[in-house]
Design a protein around this motif. Sequence first.
Motif, PDB file in Angstrom:
ATOM      1  N   THR A 104      -0.994  -0.046   6.639  1.00 35.90           N
ATOM      2  CA  THR A 104      -1.115  -1.422   6.152  1.00 35.90           C
ATOM      3  C   THR A 104      -1.543  -1.463   4.674  1.00 35.90           C
ATOM      4  O   THR A 104      -1.678  -0.435   3.910  1.00 35.90           O
ATOM      5  N   PRO A 105      -1.093  -2.771   3.958  1.00 37.06           N
ATOM      6  CA  PRO A 105      -1.401  -2.817   2.539  1.00 37.06           C
ATOM      7  C   PRO A 105      -2.616  -2.438   1.919  1.00 37.06           C
ATOM      8  O   PRO A 105      -2.647  -2.002   0.845  1.00 37.06           O
ATOM      9  N   ASP A 106      -3.632  -2.517   2.776  1.00 35.17           N
ATOM     10  CA  ASP A 106      -5.090  -2.268   2.268  1.00 35.17           C
ATOM     11  C   ASP A 106      -5.353  -0.995   2.266  1.00 35.17           C
ATOM     12  O   ASP A 106      -6.647  -0.511   2.082  1.00 35.17           O
ATOM     13  N   SER A 107      -4.847  -0.034   3.132  1.00 37.90           N
ATOM     14  CA  SER A 107      -5.032   1.229   3.570  1.00 37.90           C
ATOM     15  C   SER A 107      -5.007   2.166   2.133  1.00 37.90           C
ATOM     16  O   SER A 107      -4.537   2.214   1.043  1.00 37.90           O
ATOM     17  N   GLU A 108      -6.111   3.256   2.344  1.00 34.54           N
ATOM     18  CA  GLU A 108      -6.249   4.303   1.363  1.00 34.54           C
ATOM     19  C   GLU A 108      -5.221   4.986   0.921  1.00 34.54           C
ATOM     20  O   GLU A 108      -4.750   5.097   0.012  1.00 34.54           O
ATOM     21  N   PRO A 109      -4.257   5.528   2.052  1.00 33.03           N
ATOM     22  CA  PRO A 109      -2.969   6.250   1.585  1.00 33.03           C
ATOM     23  C   PRO A 109      -2.047   5.687   1.029  1.00 33.03           C
ATOM     24  O   PRO A 109      -1.205   6.419   0.452  1.00 33.03           O
ATOM     25  N   LEU A 110      -1.931   4.258   1.089  1.00 34.25           N
ATOM     26  CA  LEU A 110      -0.698   3.658   0.451  1.00 34.25           C
ATOM     27  C   LEU A 110      -1.250   3.103  -0.933  1.00 34.25           C
ATOM     28  O   LEU A 110      -0.425   2.583  -1.902  1.00 34.25           O
ATOM     29  N   ALA A 111      -2.552   3.373  -1.223  1.00 33.69           N
ATOM     30  CA  ALA A 111      -2.975   2.726  -2.603  1.00 33.69           C
ATOM     31  C   ALA A 111      -2.306   3.423  -3.785  1.00 33.69           C
ATOM     32  O   ALA A 111      -1.867   2.780  -4.896  1.00 33.69           O
ATOM     33  N   PRO A 112      -1.906   4.830  -3.652  1.00 32.55           N
ATOM     34  CA  PRO A 112      -1.044   5.245  -4.865  1.00 32.55           C
ATOM     35  C   PRO A 112       0.067   4.667  -5.030  1.00 32.55           C
ATOM     36  O   PRO A 112       0.571   4.586  -6.196  1.00 32.55           O
ATOM     37  N   LEU A 113       0.787   4.089  -4.051  1.00 34.51           N
ATOM     38  CA  LEU A 113       2.083   3.355  -4.136  1.00 34.51           C
ATOM     39  C   LEU A 113       1.714   1.607  -4.591  1.00 34.51           C
ATOM     40  O   LEU A 113       2.305   1.410  -5.659  1.00 34.51           O
ATOM     41  N   LEU A 114       0.746   1.205  -4.041  1.00 29.58           N
ATOM     42  CA  LEU A 114       0.863  -0.209  -4.042  1.00 29.58           C
ATOM     43  C   LEU A 114      -0.222  -0.768  -4.937  1.00 29.58           C
ATOM     44  O   LEU A 114       0.014  -1.743  -5.597  1.00 29.58           O
ATOM     45  N   GLY A 115      -1.069   0.215  -5.423  1.00 30.30           N
ATOM     46  CA  GLY A 115      -2.221  -0.268  -6.359  1.00 30.30           C
ATOM     47  C   GLY A 115      -1.669  -0.172  -7.893  1.00 30.30           C
ATOM     48  O   GLY A 115      -0.828   0.418  -8.203  1.00 30.30           O
ATOM     49  N   ASN A 116      -2.496  -0.659  -8.746  1.00 35.01           N
ATOM     50  CA  ASN A 116      -2.755  -0.494 -10.332  1.00 35.01           C
ATOM     51  C   ASN A 116      -1.194  -0.794 -10.685  1.00 35.01           C
ATOM     52  O   ASN A 116      -0.654   0.132 -11.413  1.00 35.01           O
ATOM     53  N   GLY A 117      -0.505  -2.051 -10.384  1.00 35.99           N
ATOM     54  CA  GLY A 117       0.753  -2.412 -11.005  1.00 35.99           C
ATOM     55  C   GLY A 117       1.751  -1.778 -10.461  1.00 35.99           C
ATOM     56  O   GLY A 117       2.877  -1.616 -11.097  1.00 35.99           O
ATOM     57  N   GLY A 118       1.761  -1.433  -9.140  1.00 38.16           N
ATOM     58  CA  GLY A 118       2.817  -0.709  -8.564  1.00 38.16           C
ATOM     59  C   GLY A 118       3.797  -1.921  -8.136  1.00 38.16           C
ATOM     60  O   GLY A 118       3.828  -2.983  -8.691  1.00 38.16           O
ATOM     61  N   PRO A 119       4.803  -1.479  -7.477  1.00 40.43           N
ATOM     62  CA  PRO A 119       6.182  -2.420  -6.812  1.00 40.43           C
ATOM     63  C   PRO A 119       5.253  -3.471  -6.082  1.00 40.43           C
ATOM     64  O   PRO A 119       4.348  -2.960  -5.455  1.00 40.43           O
ATOM     65  N   ARG A 120       5.621  -4.825  -6.032  1.00 41.78           N
ATOM     66  CA  ARG A 120       5.009  -5.798  -5.360  1.00 41.78           C
ATOM     67  C   ARG A 120       5.566  -5.919  -3.916  1.00 41.78           C
ATOM     68  O   ARG A 120       7.020  -5.998  -3.856  1.00 41.78           O
ATOM     69  N   ASP A 121       4.804  -6.367  -3.091  1.00 47.59           N
ATOM     70  CA  ASP A 121       5.158  -6.754  -1.759  1.00 47.59           C
ATOM     71  C   ASP A 121       5.911  -7.869  -1.592  1.00 47.59           C
ATOM     72  O   ASP A 121       5.226  -8.892  -2.079  1.00 47.59           O
ATOM     73  N   VAL A 122       6.910  -8.159  -0.991  1.00 47.51           N
ATOM     74  CA  VAL A 122       7.778  -9.277  -1.022  1.00 47.51           C
ATOM     75  C   VAL A 122       6.885 -10.180  -0.116  1.00 47.51           C
ATOM     76  O   VAL A 122       7.182 -11.402  -0.216  1.00 47.51           O
ATOM     77  N   SER A 123       6.355  -9.907   0.722  1.00 52.39           N
ATOM     78  CA  SER A 123       5.594 -10.720   1.551  1.00 52.39           C
ATOM     79  C   SER A 123       4.514 -11.600   1.085  1.00 52.39           C
ATOM     80  O   SER A 123       4.010 -12.479   1.477  1.00 52.39           O
ATOM     81  N   THR A 124       4.065 -11.051  -0.363  1.00 47.82           N
ATOM     82  CA  THR A 124       3.247 -11.746  -0.943  1.00 47.82           C
ATOM     83  C   THR A 124       3.904 -12.978  -2.001  1.00 47.82           C
ATOM     84  O   THR A 124       3.022 -13.832  -2.458  1.00 47.82           O
ATOM     85  N   HIS A 125       5.143 -13.036  -1.847  1.00 46.76           N
ATOM     86  CA  HIS A 125       5.671 -13.968  -2.669  1.00 46.76           C
ATOM     87  C   HIS A 125       5.689 -15.363  -2.069  1.00 46.76           C
ATOM     88  O   HIS A 125       5.693 -15.516  -0.678  1.00 46.76           O
ATOM     89  N   PRO A 126       5.500 -16.485  -2.646  1.00 46.40           N
ATOM     90  CA  PRO A 126       5.091 -17.751  -2.107  1.00 46.40           C
ATOM     91  C   PRO A 126       6.393 -18.207  -1.292  1.00 46.40           C
ATOM     92  O   PRO A 126       6.385 -19.010  -0.533  1.00 46.40           O
ATOM     93  N   ALA A 127       7.766 -17.650  -1.629  1.00 45.34           N
ATOM     94  CA  ALA A 127       8.689 -17.999  -0.707  1.00 45.34           C
ATOM     95  C   ALA A 127       8.949 -17.377   0.481  1.00 45.34           C
ATOM     96  O   ALA A 127       9.976 -17.445   1.366  1.00 45.34           O
ATOM     97  N   PHE A 128       8.044 -16.386   0.752  1.00 43.83           N
ATOM     98  CA  PHE A 128       8.299 -15.473   1.998  1.00 43.83           C
ATOM     99  C   PHE A 128       7.609 -16.499   3.048  1.00 43.83           C
ATOM    100  O   PHE A 128       6.322 -16.971   3.079  1.00 43.83           O
ATOM    101  N   ASP A 129       8.062 -16.200   4.225  1.00 42.31           N
ATOM    102  CA  ASP A 129       7.559 -17.045   5.555  1.00 42.31           C
ATOM    103  C   ASP A 129       7.589 -16.116   6.859  1.00 42.31           C
ATOM    104  O   ASP A 129       8.618 -15.545   7.211  1.00 42.31           O
ATOM    105  N   ASP A 130       6.360 -15.921   7.178  1.00 41.58           N
ATOM    106  CA  ASP A 130       6.104 -14.882   8.001  1.00 41.58           C
ATOM    107  C   ASP A 130       5.782 -15.446   9.352  1.00 41.58           C
ATOM    108  O   ASP A 130       5.674 -14.994  10.638  1.00 41.58           O
ATOM    109  N   GLY A 131       6.024 -16.846   9.504  1.00 41.25           N
ATOM    110  CA  GLY A 131       5.834 -17.374  10.769  1.00 41.25           C
ATOM    111  C   GLY A 131       4.504 -17.460  11.205  1.00 41.25           C
ATOM    112  O   GLY A 131       4.339 -17.949  12.517  1.00 41.25           O
TER     113      GLY A 131
END
Length: 370
Positions: free
Chosen positions: A273-300
């Motif tokens: 998951t996005p908040d998991s510790e193992p993914l923090a090195p990739l997602l944290g501190n200015g890393g690539p942005r998850d498209v699901s956080t974009h206002p134009a993304f609709d997860d239903g």
Amino acid sequence: MVTRVATFNVENLFDRARILAADTWEVHRDDLEAYAELTRVLQQDTYSAVDKERIVELLVRLGLGASDEAPLMRLRQNRGRLVRRRTGGEIVVEADGRGDWIGWLELRRQSPTELALRHTARVVADLAPDVLGVVEAEDRVALGHFSHDLVRPAAGWEFEHVMLIDGNDERGIDVGLMTREGYPIGRVTSHVDDRTPEGQRIFSRDCPELEVGLPGGGRLVVMVNHLKSKGYGSQASSNRARARQATRVREIYEARLAAGEELVVILGDLNDTPDSEPLAPLLGNGGPRDVSTHPAFDDGGWPGTYTTGRAGNKIDYVLCSPAVFDAVRAGGMHRRGVWTASGRWPMYETLTRPVDAASDHHAVWVDLDL
């Protein structure tokens, strides 16, 4: 011009290990752990007395005590002998090391239903992606057949370019990329042999970098990933493996940006998951942005990308460099090929039982104005 990029874990198209076909990892967790341990022991140059005792224990645990054939796997003894079974049930390990025999432990396979294959193709046809990252594909030939024999009849088009490099997973679950006309695949860089300073192989599958030409000029760099699962082995060891992989993916990503690439996408199944510790090195501190956080993304209303769609099941991603994130115009998930008994989303009218589902994973897509 709008380019649609998507990722889809197809869970193998034509040929899947039986041990992976259960509804949850827990069903065959013990078998997977025994398989992994026995495979490691069998690769040793020398088998000690303790090793031989463990080989026998694991063979019995896997149902291979009386025969080289079991429901989930088989022992291949092509030349020389690893074991001999004596009358009365005694198992004797004859080989003293890996050099004394040629063979391996092989997972037995099964095919999905024809309707499951057609539902998988229908998902891809409905998505109509220009660039599709595929997770858990058998090989490049299988992807080519899928495109020509199943997608083309369903969509009226097929992928012009298909690329897959065999990775490190012995179960035959690899990552690949398929692109339509106008999106040629150029240089490909594999990372199957990336290792830690201690010599440990990093990627469970691979982290290929594929350069995709864009119709208007320029190129998109796509990195397809399938990080270490939570399926077997201890949670602590799985988390450490995923963290190593996430760290290395981030290093590769940063190197691409430093080299002047602006359009970089990381996609696939990150198994956490996005908040998991193992993914923090990739997602944290200015890393690539998850498209699901974009206002134009609709997860239903359901942020998860696996089975029930709950937030704790968000494991599939499209991650974007800043320039790609700024180019997002729309995004979402395609769920109609995923089985649900809850009615949370509409399914295909022909999907009436779980075994015919296209996948347990929801496809994630994004439209980019590149």
